[in-house]
Design an enzyme around this catalytic site. Structure first.
Site, PDB file in Angstrom:
ATOM      1  N   TYR A 140     118.991  68.068   7.798  1.00 21.63           N
ATOM      2  CA  TYR A 140     119.724  68.848   6.789  1.00 21.63           C
ATOM      3  C   TYR A 140     119.144  68.492   5.428  1.00 21.63           C
ATOM      4  O   TYR A 140     118.886  67.317   5.145  1.00 21.63           O
ATOM      5  CB  TYR A 140     121.208  68.477   6.847  1.00 21.63           C
ATOM      6  CG  TYR A 140     122.051  69.112   5.754  1.00 21.63           C
ATOM      7  CD1 TYR A 140     122.486  70.430   5.864  1.00 21.63           C
ATOM      8  CD2 TYR A 140     122.434  68.382   4.623  1.00 21.63           C
ATOM      9  CE1 TYR A 140     123.277  71.002   4.871  1.00 21.63           C
ATOM     10  CE2 TYR A 140     123.222  68.948   3.638  1.00 21.63           C
ATOM     11  CZ  TYR A 140     123.637  70.259   3.755  1.00 21.63           C
ATOM     12  OH  TYR A 140     124.415  70.820   2.782  1.00 21.63           O
ATOM     13  N   ASP A 237     112.548  63.692   2.677  1.00 22.67           N
ATOM     14  CA  ASP A 237     113.897  63.795   2.134  1.00 22.67           C
ATOM     15  C   ASP A 237     114.607  62.481   2.448  1.00 22.67           C
ATOM     16  O   ASP A 237     115.096  62.269   3.560  1.00 22.67           O
ATOM     17  CB  ASP A 237     114.610  64.992   2.760  1.00 22.67           C
ATOM     18  CG  ASP A 237     116.022  65.153   2.220  1.00 22.67           C
ATOM     19  OD1 ASP A 237     116.468  64.279   1.449  1.00 22.67           O
ATOM     20  OD2 ASP A 237     116.678  66.154   2.575  1.00 22.67           O
ATOM     21  N   LYS A 265     122.525  60.135  -2.982  1.00 17.47           N
ATOM     22  CA  LYS A 265     123.540  59.297  -2.324  1.00 17.47           C
ATOM     23  C   LYS A 265     123.581  57.839  -2.834  1.00 17.47           C
ATOM     24  O   LYS A 265     124.155  57.587  -3.877  1.00 17.47           O
ATOM     25  CB  LYS A 265     123.363  59.357  -0.816  1.00 17.47           C
ATOM     26  CG  LYS A 265     123.627  60.803  -0.287  1.00 17.47           C
ATOM     27  CD  LYS A 265     124.070  60.841   1.136  1.00 17.47           C
ATOM     28  CE  LYS A 265     123.987  62.225   1.739  1.00 17.47           C
ATOM     29  NZ  LYS A 265     125.270  62.867   1.935  1.00 17.47           N
TER      30      LYS A 265
HETATM   31  N1  PMP Z   1     119.224  65.848   2.115  1.00 17.62           N
HETATM   32  C1  PMP Z   1     119.849  65.079   3.014  1.00 17.62           C
HETATM   33  C2  PMP Z   1     119.041  64.298   3.999  1.00 17.62           C
HETATM   34  C3  PMP Z   1     121.237  65.020   3.035  1.00 17.62           C
HETATM   35  O1  PMP Z   1     121.862  64.281   3.960  1.00 17.62           O
HETATM   36  C4  PMP Z   1     121.962  65.753   2.073  1.00 17.62           C
HETATM   37  C5  PMP Z   1     123.472  65.729   2.029  1.00 17.62           C
HETATM   38  N2  PMP Z   1     124.054  65.114   3.057  1.00 17.62           N
HETATM   39  C6  PMP Z   1     121.259  66.535   1.161  1.00 17.62           C
HETATM   40  C7  PMP Z   1     119.888  66.556   1.197  1.00 17.62           C
HETATM   41  C8  PMP Z   1     121.992  67.340   0.129  1.00 17.62           C
HETATM   42  O2  PMP Z   1     122.525  66.498  -0.837  1.00 17.62           O
HETATM   43  P1  PMP Z   1     123.794  66.975  -1.704  1.00 17.62           P
HETATM   44  O3  PMP Z   1     124.934  67.113  -0.764  1.00 17.62           O
HETATM   45  O4  PMP Z   1     123.955  65.847  -2.705  1.00 17.62           O
HETATM   46  O5  PMP Z   1     123.429  68.251  -2.353  1.00 17.62           O
END
Ligand code: PMP
Length: 446
Positions: A140, A237, A265
């Site tokens: 994701y 990511d 995060k």
């Molecule tokens: N990349 C990863 C690997 C994630 O787990 C998340 C959110 N869980 C995101 C991008 C998106 O981040 P945000 O919810 O802060 O927009």
């Protein structure tokens, strides 16, 4: 006002009653959070939970870490968002990120991880003039259109047939290829067929959005080799893996350096900060003339309060034995849970990395998303619902990971292991009676 009344008020004025898709958890529709501190939160009716959900991952130090809170309060007394220029803290944070994360030569701050991945793909297309993006099953990368294929999309469902949301142009999804994770062969084949049209490959080096699939070195090496050969941009990511698994992210652990890295995060322990960093020649496309050639903006980017939170978080991660502590507790939990489930005679695969753990109810191992289809969703969700009765919060949604923080203690782990035996035992005895409707959707992820 009790939480049932409050959550009814919420549903009248907030669609679904919550402010993010997967906070809408079947069976928890009335949950109103009243207080959070350290390893715990309390609901509006006074029930306290040891929190392993951890807001999908940010509070590595624990909720409301006093050093982070103090830094935010201090920023609020001295400076504010002015929307012009840069602050000393922004410079310091950028310098820290270039020091810590191997691929990062330059870095831009965003407010969320989704913005960071959005801009990674935009700049990859700007740099290469190409169209296609490759992503992997189980990963994701946020809510924006290019990556909004369901995390479980199969390779044969590419092309807008399985989007995470309505309202996305099919031609946007057509430009995203979805490949199986950990398949070096699939990567080689995709490059053989489409290499000259691939702008970027984006990957969660550890797909934690379906719990935990550990990457094979050959897979990550193949991504690096194929991207280099084809002139495509490799994006790690590291929104979850960054800082939580290592101060330099999974790239520091694996020794494989991407071209761009997205972060979020744990970088600011729960305050809204994301970042996009990487090779200076790519990042420079955001600045070589005002507004371009790649455009990047955001009113709240680099807000002093959240930058102060990030600096305070990084300072603590560097100066205190945070990783040592959370890795040790994570290992105790993984080993202990495996023993508990095995003594109950239930098939389980307890996996994870460092501070992350996840208990699948299936025989191992799990290399790819397809392997996780063997997980017994009703046992997974039912077990976690029963943990709530013992004051333990692991999100009762299928395939979600759990997290340990610096605020968790050995006594918390003892409590978890005792509760696990009772919850799993009770679920095995009466599992079929639970209503799991809606709780096993795997479409979204956070
Ligand atoms: N990349 C990863 C690997 C994630 O787990 C998340 C959110 N869980 C995101 C991008 C998106 O981040 P945000 O919810 O802060 O927009």
């Amino acid at each position: 006002m009790n939480q049932r009344v409050l959550s009814e008020r919420a549903r009248r004025v907030i669609p679904g009653g919550v402010n993010s898709g997967q906070r809408n958890v079947p069976g928890l529709g009335d949950l109103v959070i009243a207080q959070a501190s350290g390893a715990r939160f309390r609901d509006r009716d006074g029930r306290e939970y040891v929190d392993y959900h951890a807001a999908f991952g940010p509070p590595l130090l624990g909720h409301n870490d006093p050093d982070v809170s103090a830094a935010v309060a201090e920023a609020g007394r001295t400076v504010d968002l002015c929307g012009v220029g840069v602050t000393e803290d922004e410079v310091e944070l950028a310098e820290a990120l270039t020091e810590l994360v191997p691929s990062v030569e330059q870095v831009l701050l965003t407010s969320t991880g989704s913005e960071a991945t959005f801009h990674a793909l935009r700049v990859a297309r700007a740099a290469t003039g190409r169209r296609l993006v490759v992503k992997f099953q189980g990963c994701y990368h946020g809510w924006h259109d290019a990556v909004s294929l369901n995390v479980i999309s199969a390779p044969d469902r590419v092309g807008g047939k399985d989007p995470i949301s309505a309202g996305i142009l099919p031609e946007v999804l057509d430009a995203t290829l979805v490949l199986p994770f950990n398949s070096a062969d699939a990567v080689r084949q995709a490059f053989a067929e489409h290499g000259a049209d691939i702008a970027a490959v984006i990957v969660e080096p550890v797909p934690h959005n379906v719990g935990c699939l550990l990457p094979e070195q050959e897979f990550l090496r193949t991504l690096r080799e194929e991207c280099t050969r084809a002139g495509s941009v490799l994006v790690f990511d590291e929104v979850i893996t960054g800082f939580r698994h290592h101060l330099g992210g999974w790239q520091a652990i694996s020794g494989i350096t991407p071209d761009l890295t997205t972060l979020g995060k744990a970088i600011a322990n729960g305050y809204p900060v994301g970042a996009l960093g990487g090779r200076a020649d790519l990042m420079d496309l955001f600045s070589s003339r005002p507004g371009g050639p790649a455009f990047f903006a955001g009113t709240y980017n680099g807000h002093p309060a959240v930058v102060a939170a990030a600096l305070a978080t990084l300072r603590k991660l560097r100066s205190e034995p945070v990783h040592e502590h959370v890795f040790r507790l994570g290992e105790r939990i993984r080993t202990g849970l495996a023993e508990v489930f095995s003594s109950l005679g239930v098939a389980s695969l307890v996996t994870g990395y460092g501070s992350v753990f996840v208990e699948y109810f299936m025989d191992g191992p799990a290399r790819t998303y397809d392997d996780l289809l063997r997980n017994d969703a009703s046992m997974f969700i039912g077990y976690r619902r029963r943990l709530l009765d013992h004051g333990i919060f692991e999100l009762p949604l299928n395939l979600k990971r759990s997290h340990v923080s610096y605020a968790h203690t050995d006594a918390d782990v003892d409590h978890l292991l005792e509760a696990a035996a009772l919850a799993a035992g009770a679920q095995l005895a009466t599992g079929a009676e639970l209503d799991l409707s809606g709780a096993s959707t795997m479409g979204g992820a956070r």
